[in-house]
Design a protein around this motif. Structure first.
Motif, PDB file in Angstrom:
ATOM      1  N   PRO A  51       0.790  -1.237   0.061  1.00 31.18           N
ATOM      2  CA  PRO A  51       0.000   0.000   0.054  1.00 31.18           C
ATOM      3  C   PRO A  51       1.012   1.325  -0.013  1.00 31.18           C
ATOM      4  CG  PRO A  51      -0.827  -1.644   1.657  1.00 31.18           C
ATOM      5  CD  PRO A  51       0.367  -2.101   1.080  1.00 31.18           C
ATOM      6  N   THR A  54       2.202   1.884  -3.341  1.00 29.60           N
ATOM      7  CA  THR A  54       1.028   2.369  -4.318  1.00 29.60           C
ATOM      8  C   THR A  54       1.298   3.950  -4.563  1.00 29.60           C
ATOM      9  OG1 THR A  54      -0.234   0.515  -3.736  1.00 29.60           O
ATOM     10  CG2 THR A  54      -1.294   2.277  -4.905  1.00 29.60           C
ATOM     11  N   SER A 349      -6.990   1.184  -4.421  1.00 27.28           N
ATOM     12  CA  SER A 349      -6.058   0.541  -3.480  1.00 27.28           C
ATOM     13  C   SER A 349      -6.654   0.257  -2.077  1.00 27.28           C
ATOM     14  CB  SER A 349      -4.765   1.245  -3.269  1.00 27.28           C
ATOM     15  OG  SER A 349      -3.829   0.502  -2.439  1.00 27.28           O
TER      16      SER A 349
END
Length: 353
Positions: A51, A54, A349
């Protein structure tokens, strides 16, 4: 020369200019999607979570959104030529930072600089194309941008597999090579600043119903498209058991087909409701499809609707505004598009985590 010959030559020159601008915009757009399939590899190499990695996608959208109004303002002072020079300098600096300075912070900062430069290429391309009032030049640039964005999926995966994952982060540097094709003024407009708009130019554009409806729809379609660009290939790959490069290839083909087919909607001057329905259908197919090909079909439909919207709505966003505010409106319209570029992957996400 006859009048018909002169008109044909002028038309050829306009199309050639539009293709050159499309080639300029394509690598800039590839910067959005290039890292989409290599985020896990980048996360492992940089020592951060997936994450967190991202943000290498999200910061690009933010950088383009922030760079758009800044380079639009610069373009009003120095013309598109000055915008292109500034954009090239930012892209080169960002590339150097990503490739040669270790660490997640440097990669993030480099991506932000690359994004600001890509925004400059995008702004100049659409401003020059927007002077063709038929909308076809803007349509070709939109298709070039969509082609770059979709090809970036495969290009980023292939570069990462063949060279290094960092190469997937710097695909916009290819726009610098395309500058050689974009030389001289547009056939129908001098490469010089337009009259400086009034102080309330932005407010005037924002009050325009045509601008608000065009920019609002563009924001929604862009958010959907770039969310699916991040999440769609991953879901398709998981359903089919494909590797990263194979997933990137199939996803790029699907989205590329949609981008190319968008020209049919541009030529037909499709209504906004058609574009909105395309975005809704894309979400339904990509999120609910039980097979990989259905998910990729959703990505293709999204690419089709988004590319067509850029071509059709760029000109529509300036309707009813005085000519000196057209560049301002186009810049704000692109800002709405780029907010979606940033929001799409972040939203996808969050939903997947």
């Amino acid at each position: 020369m006859t009048a018909g010959t002169v008109a044909a030559a002028a038309g050829t020159a306009v199309r050639g200019r539009a293709l050159a601008l499309a080639a300029l915009a394509a690598p800039a757009a590839a910067g959005v999607s290039g890292p989409a399939l290599v985020v896990p590899e980048a996360a492992a190499s940089l020592g951060v979570s997936v994450p967190t990695a991202t943000w290498l996608l999200t910061v690009f959208g933010i950088g383009m959104a922030a760079g758009t109004p800044l380079l639009t303002a610069a373009g009003r002072r120095s013309g598109p030529g000055g915008t292109l020079r500034t954009a090239a300098a930012l892209v080169v600096a960002g590339t150097a930072l990503v490739l040669f300075v270790p660490g997640f912070a440097a990669a993030l900062a480099g991506r932000a600089l690359l994004a600001a430069g890509a925004a400059g290429f995008n702004v100049a391309a659409f401003q020059l194309a927007g002077r063709d009032r038929s909308g076809r030049s803007a349509g070709l640039v939109a298709i070039g941008s969509a082609v770059g964005g979709t090809a970036g999926l495969f290009g980023g995966a292939a570069v990462a597999a063949g060279v290094d994952w960092r190469g997937a982060l710097v695909l916009p540097v290819l726009s610098v090579a395309a500058l050689g094709w974009v030389r001289g003024p547009a056939p129908d407009a001098p490469d010089s600043p337009r009259p400086r708009p009034a102080r309330d130019g932005t407010a005037t554009a924002l009050r325009s119903p045509a601008f608000r409806s065009s920019a609002g729809l563009m924001l929604v379609l862009s958010t959907v498209n770039f969310g699916l660009m991040y999440a769609g290939p991953r879901r398709a790959g998981e359903l089919a058991g494909w590797g990263v490069v194979q997933t990137g290839a199939f996803a790029a083909v699907a989205a590329l087909a949609g981008a190319l087919l968008s020209w049919l909607l541009v030529r037909a001057r499709a209504r906004p409701w058609v574009l909105a329905c395309g975005g809704a259908l894309a979400v339904a197919l990509a999120a609910g499809g039980p097979w990989a090909w259905v998910v990729l079909l959703g990505s293709g439909v999204s690419s089709l609707a988004t590319a067509a919207a850029q071509g059709l709505l760029t000109g529509a966003s300036t309707e009813g505004l005085p000519e000196e505010l057209h560049d301002t409106a186009v810049g704000l319209f692109n800002f709405a598009f780029l907010v979606g570029v940033a929001a799409g992957p972040a939203l996808a996400s969050a939903l997947l985590s």
